[in-house]
Design a protein around this motif. Structure first.
Motif, mmCIF file in Angstrom:
data_model
loop_
_atom_site.group_PDB
_atom_site.id
_atom_site.type_symbol
_atom_site.label_atom_id
_atom_site.label_comp_id
_atom_site.label_asym_id
_atom_site.label_seq_id
_atom_site.Cartn_x
_atom_site.Cartn_y
_atom_site.Cartn_z
ATOM 1 N N ASP A 166 -23.420 -15.256 -11.735
ATOM 2 C CA ASP A 166 -23.745 -14.401 -10.588
ATOM 3 C C ASP A 166 -23.508 -15.117 -9.260
ATOM 4 O O ASP A 166 -23.510 -14.477 -8.199
ATOM 5 C CB ASP A 166 -25.205 -13.951 -10.672
ATOM 6 C CG ASP A 166 -26.174 -15.130 -10.763
ATOM 7 O OD1 ASP A 166 -25.982 -15.997 -11.652
ATOM 8 O OD2 ASP A 166 -27.120 -15.181 -9.954
ATOM 9 N N LEU A 167 -23.322 -16.429 -9.310
ATOM 10 C CA LEU A 167 -23.122 -17.198 -8.077
ATOM 11 C C LEU A 167 -21.656 -17.264 -7.669
ATOM 12 O O LEU A 167 -21.329 -17.866 -6.644
ATOM 13 C CB LEU A 167 -23.683 -18.618 -8.247
ATOM 14 C CG LEU A 167 -25.190 -18.688 -8.552
ATOM 15 C CD1 LEU A 167 -25.646 -20.129 -8.706
ATOM 16 C CD2 LEU A 167 -25.996 -17.979 -7.464
ATOM 17 N N LEU A 168 -20.775 -16.662 -8.465
ATOM 18 C CA LEU A 168 -19.351 -16.592 -8.130
ATOM 19 C C LEU A 168 -19.002 -15.210 -7.596
ATOM 20 O O LEU A 168 -19.576 -14.208 -8.015
ATOM 21 C CB LEU A 168 -18.486 -16.843 -9.374
ATOM 22 C CG LEU A 168 -18.238 -18.268 -9.848
ATOM 23 C CD1 LEU A 168 -17.338 -18.228 -11.079
ATOM 24 C CD2 LEU A 168 -17.618 -19.142 -8.769
ATOM 25 N N LYS A 169 -18.038 -15.175 -6.683
ATOM 26 C CA LYS A 169 -17.471 -13.907 -6.211
ATOM 27 C C LYS A 169 -15.960 -13.965 -6.421
ATOM 28 O O LYS A 169 -15.334 -14.984 -6.113
ATOM 29 C CB LYS A 169 -17.750 -13.713 -4.711
ATOM 30 C CG LYS A 169 -19.209 -13.542 -4.366
ATOM 31 C CD LYS A 169 -19.701 -12.164 -4.714
ATOM 32 C CE LYS A 169 -21.143 -11.961 -4.241
ATOM 33 N NZ LYS A 169 -21.671 -10.665 -4.633
ATOM 34 N N ILE A 262 -21.873 -14.294 4.576
ATOM 35 C CA ILE A 262 -22.234 -12.999 3.986
ATOM 36 C C ILE A 262 -21.115 -11.986 4.211
ATOM 37 O O ILE A 262 -20.727 -11.255 3.304
ATOM 38 C CB ILE A 262 -23.572 -12.492 4.554
ATOM 39 C CG1 ILE A 262 -24.705 -13.404 4.071
ATOM 40 C CG2 ILE A 262 -23.832 -11.055 4.123
ATOM 41 C CD1 ILE A 262 -26.062 -13.101 4.678
ATOM 42 N N ALA A 263 -20.570 -11.971 5.434
ATOM 43 C CA ALA A 263 -19.490 -11.027 5.742
ATOM 44 C C ALA A 263 -18.257 -11.313 4.881
ATOM 45 O O ALA A 263 -17.630 -10.394 4.346
ATOM 46 C CB ALA A 263 -19.124 -11.098 7.218
ATOM 47 N N TYR A 267 -16.924 -8.688 1.540
ATOM 48 C CA TYR A 267 -15.702 -7.911 1.763
ATOM 49 C C TYR A 267 -15.143 -7.435 0.422
ATOM 50 O O TYR A 267 -15.027 -8.212 -0.526
ATOM 51 C CB TYR A 267 -14.668 -8.779 2.487
ATOM 52 C CG TYR A 267 -13.385 -8.057 2.818
ATOM 53 C CD1 TYR A 267 -13.299 -7.221 3.916
ATOM 54 C CD2 TYR A 267 -12.256 -8.218 2.013
ATOM 55 C CE1 TYR A 267 -12.117 -6.551 4.223
ATOM 56 C CE2 TYR A 267 -11.072 -7.554 2.307
ATOM 57 C CZ TYR A 267 -11.012 -6.721 3.411
ATOM 58 O OH TYR A 267 -9.845 -6.056 3.706
ATOM 59 N N LYS A 268 -14.832 -6.144 0.317
ATOM 60 C CA LYS A 268 -14.326 -5.579 -0.939
ATOM 61 C C LYS A 268 -12.830 -5.866 -1.076
ATOM 62 O O LYS A 268 -12.036 -5.473 -0.233
ATOM 63 C CB LYS A 268 -14.557 -4.067 -0.976
ATOM 64 C CG LYS A 268 -16.019 -3.658 -0.890
ATOM 65 C CD LYS A 268 -16.818 -4.155 -2.082
ATOM 66 C CE LYS A 268 -18.260 -3.684 -1.995
ATOM 67 N NZ LYS A 268 -19.118 -4.351 -2.988
ATOM 68 N N ARG A 269 -12.466 -6.556 -2.151
ATOM 69 C CA ARG A 269 -11.063 -6.900 -2.386
ATOM 70 C C ARG A 269 -10.565 -6.204 -3.645
ATOM 71 O O ARG A 269 -11.242 -6.222 -4.661
ATOM 72 C CB ARG A 269 -10.900 -8.420 -2.531
ATOM 73 C CG ARG A 269 -11.297 -9.192 -1.280
ATOM 74 C CD ARG A 269 -11.400 -10.682 -1.537
ATOM 75 N NE ARG A 269 -11.716 -11.404 -0.314
ATOM 76 C CZ ARG A 269 -12.942 -11.620 0.139
ATOM 77 N NH1 ARG A 269 -13.980 -11.177 -0.555
ATOM 78 N NH2 ARG A 269 -13.135 -12.282 1.257
ATOM 79 N N LYS A 270 -9.382 -5.647 -3.581
ATOM 80 C CA LYS A 270 -8.793 -5.009 -4.754
ATOM 81 C C LYS A 270 -7.987 -6.045 -5.540
ATOM 82 O O LYS A 270 -7.410 -6.968 -4.967
ATOM 83 C CB LYS A 270 -7.877 -3.859 -4.323
ATOM 84 C CG LYS A 270 -8.627 -2.654 -3.761
ATOM 85 C CD LYS A 270 -7.680 -1.513 -3.484
ATOM 86 C CE LYS A 270 -8.435 -0.295 -2.943
ATOM 87 N NZ LYS A 270 -7.522 0.819 -2.626
ATOM 88 N N ALA A 271 -7.931 -5.862 -6.864
ATOM 89 C CA ALA A 271 -7.146 -6.770 -7.708
ATOM 90 C C ALA A 271 -5.673 -6.633 -7.344
ATOM 91 O O ALA A 271 -5.122 -5.533 -7.316
ATOM 92 C CB ALA A 271 -7.361 -6.433 -9.179
ATOM 93 N N HIS A 272 -5.041 -7.739 -6.995
ATOM 94 C CA HIS A 272 -3.648 -7.732 -6.565
ATOM 95 C C HIS A 272 -3.075 -9.124 -6.804
ATOM 96 O O HIS A 272 -3.742 -10.117 -6.535
ATOM 97 C CB HIS A 272 -3.562 -7.366 -5.080
ATOM 98 C CG HIS A 272 -2.164 -7.309 -4.541
ATOM 99 N ND1 HIS A 272 -1.353 -6.198 -4.703
ATOM 100 C CD2 HIS A 272 -1.426 -8.217 -3.852
ATOM 101 C CE1 HIS A 272 -0.182 -6.436 -4.123
ATOM 102 N NE2 HIS A 272 -0.215 -7.647 -3.608
ATOM 103 N N VAL A 273 -1.856 -9.199 -7.321
ATOM 104 C CA VAL A 273 -1.203 -10.496 -7.540
ATOM 105 C C VAL A 273 -0.286 -10.795 -6.349
ATOM 106 O O VAL A 273 0.606 -10.002 -6.030
ATOM 107 C CB VAL A 273 -0.381 -10.504 -8.848
ATOM 108 C CG1 VAL A 273 0.268 -11.870 -9.041
ATOM 109 C CG2 VAL A 273 -1.268 -10.175 -10.037
ATOM 110 N N TYR A 274 -0.534 -11.927 -5.696
ATOM 111 C CA TYR A 274 0.301 -12.362 -4.574
ATOM 112 C C TYR A 274 1.235 -13.474 -5.036
ATOM 113 O O TYR A 274 0.849 -14.328 -5.836
ATOM 114 C CB TYR A 274 -0.561 -12.888 -3.431
ATOM 115 C CG TYR A 274 -1.432 -11.848 -2.780
ATOM 116 C CD1 TYR A 274 -0.958 -11.072 -1.725
ATOM 117 C CD2 TYR A 274 -2.743 -11.637 -3.214
ATOM 118 C CE1 TYR A 274 -1.757 -10.114 -1.120
ATOM 119 C CE2 TYR A 274 -3.551 -10.684 -2.619
ATOM 120 C CZ TYR A 274 -3.053 -9.930 -1.574
ATOM 121 O OH TYR A 274 -3.846 -8.979 -0.979
#
Length: 303
Positions: A166-169, A262-263, A267-274
């Protein structure tokens, strides 16, 4: 999702030979990319968001200077105490159907973070974490795991600890350029440092590592300030873009623009391969990335 734009980045010196070979011999099947995990450590400071960067001896697909991370290990599949979101949850967050791989990435991320910084996202229960991680005993444990004398999962079991997932994002997924001789398929995660823990470099391998203010690093990106401070033959006189891979530089940009931990983490990130692609810009080989622009007023071309 933010609008993607064409970004150009300098070709790091250690990739120049591989890039020339790719062009001279003609495009061919890229070498297989190894799976890797990396953790962006974060903390707030009066001057803005700070992150832990370290020097990586040798040649690494993560860059000469990078966030803590590295290849996944077979032992990352071993049974381990698990607290927090399930592997299924992580697979959904990463946009993959391979739950086993998602689990390996999470275990590998926490293991690599422990090896390289001593920060341990683990505890005896769901509401506590290890404290006082800077002792001689903990450094011995880090050295044993890094040397593969003892597996990370064995070390945790011996101490009655479980992973605090739970400590990972989840952050982003970067794939090394096709032309690179050594390639990583890297999942980046973010974390803050648990209470009463402090990062430190590994006794036997660590050369340089410290908290870096993202805004300051970006402000000085065209100078050799960081490379000269590290003081190694392959860092002296080099700019930020020559030390970091494009993915790390872009993440630093986003941190420099974020209004605190926190900001950034929420932030909501979508799964995407760069992935960076090799391009010839007026006779100069550069790396091109389709990525969001994050710093207002920044130039089109990264030097």
């Amino acid at each position: 999702m933010p609008q993607l734009a064409r970004r150009l980045f300098v070709l790091p010196p250690e990739l120049e030979g591989a890039a020339q070979n790719w062009l001279e011999l003609g495009e061919r099947t890229p070498r297989t990319a190894r799976y890797a995990s990396s953790v962006v450590l974060l903390r707030d400071s009066p001057t803005g968001l700070e992150t832990w960067l370290g020097y990586r001896p040798g040649s690494s697909p993560l860059g000469v200077v990078a966030f803590p991370g590295g290849s996944l290990d077979p032992s990352d599949d071993d049974p381990v105490g698990w607290l927090g979101p399930s592997p299924q949850y992580w697979a959904e967050q990463m946009g993959t159907d391979d739950v086993g791989l998602a689990r390996r990435h999470v275990v590998g991320a926490i293991r690599e973070l422990f090896e390289e910084t001593g920060v341990l996202l683990a505890g005896p229960d769901a509401s506590s974490t290890v404290e006082a991680n800077s002792t001689v005993d903990w450094m011995r444990a880090r050295e044993a795991v890094a040397a593969q004398e003892k597996s990370f999962t064995e070390m945790l079991a011996k101490r009655g600890l479980s992973l605090r997932t739970d400590l990972l994002k989840p952050l982003v997924n970067w794939l090394s350029p096709d032309f690179a001789h050594t390639r990583f398929n890297t999942r980046y995660f973010a974390a803050t440092v648990p209470v009463n823990q402090q990062p430190s470099i590994l006794g036997s391998k660590g050369v340089w590592g410290r908290w870096v203010c993202a805004a300051e690093a970006i402000a000085l990106r065209d100078t050799p300030a960081l490379g000269d401070e590290i003081g190694q033959a392959n860092t002296m006189g080099l700019t930020l873009g020559q030390l970091l891979v494009p993915g790390s530089e872009i993440m630093l940009e986003k941190m420099s623009a974020a209004n605190g931990c926190i900001a950034y983490l929420s932030y909501k990130r979508k799964a995407h391969v760069y992935q960076a692609k090799l391009v010839d810009e007026g006779g100069i080989l550069m790396l091109e990335v389709e990525a969001a622009r994050t710093v207002a007023g920044e130039p089109q071309r990264e030097r």
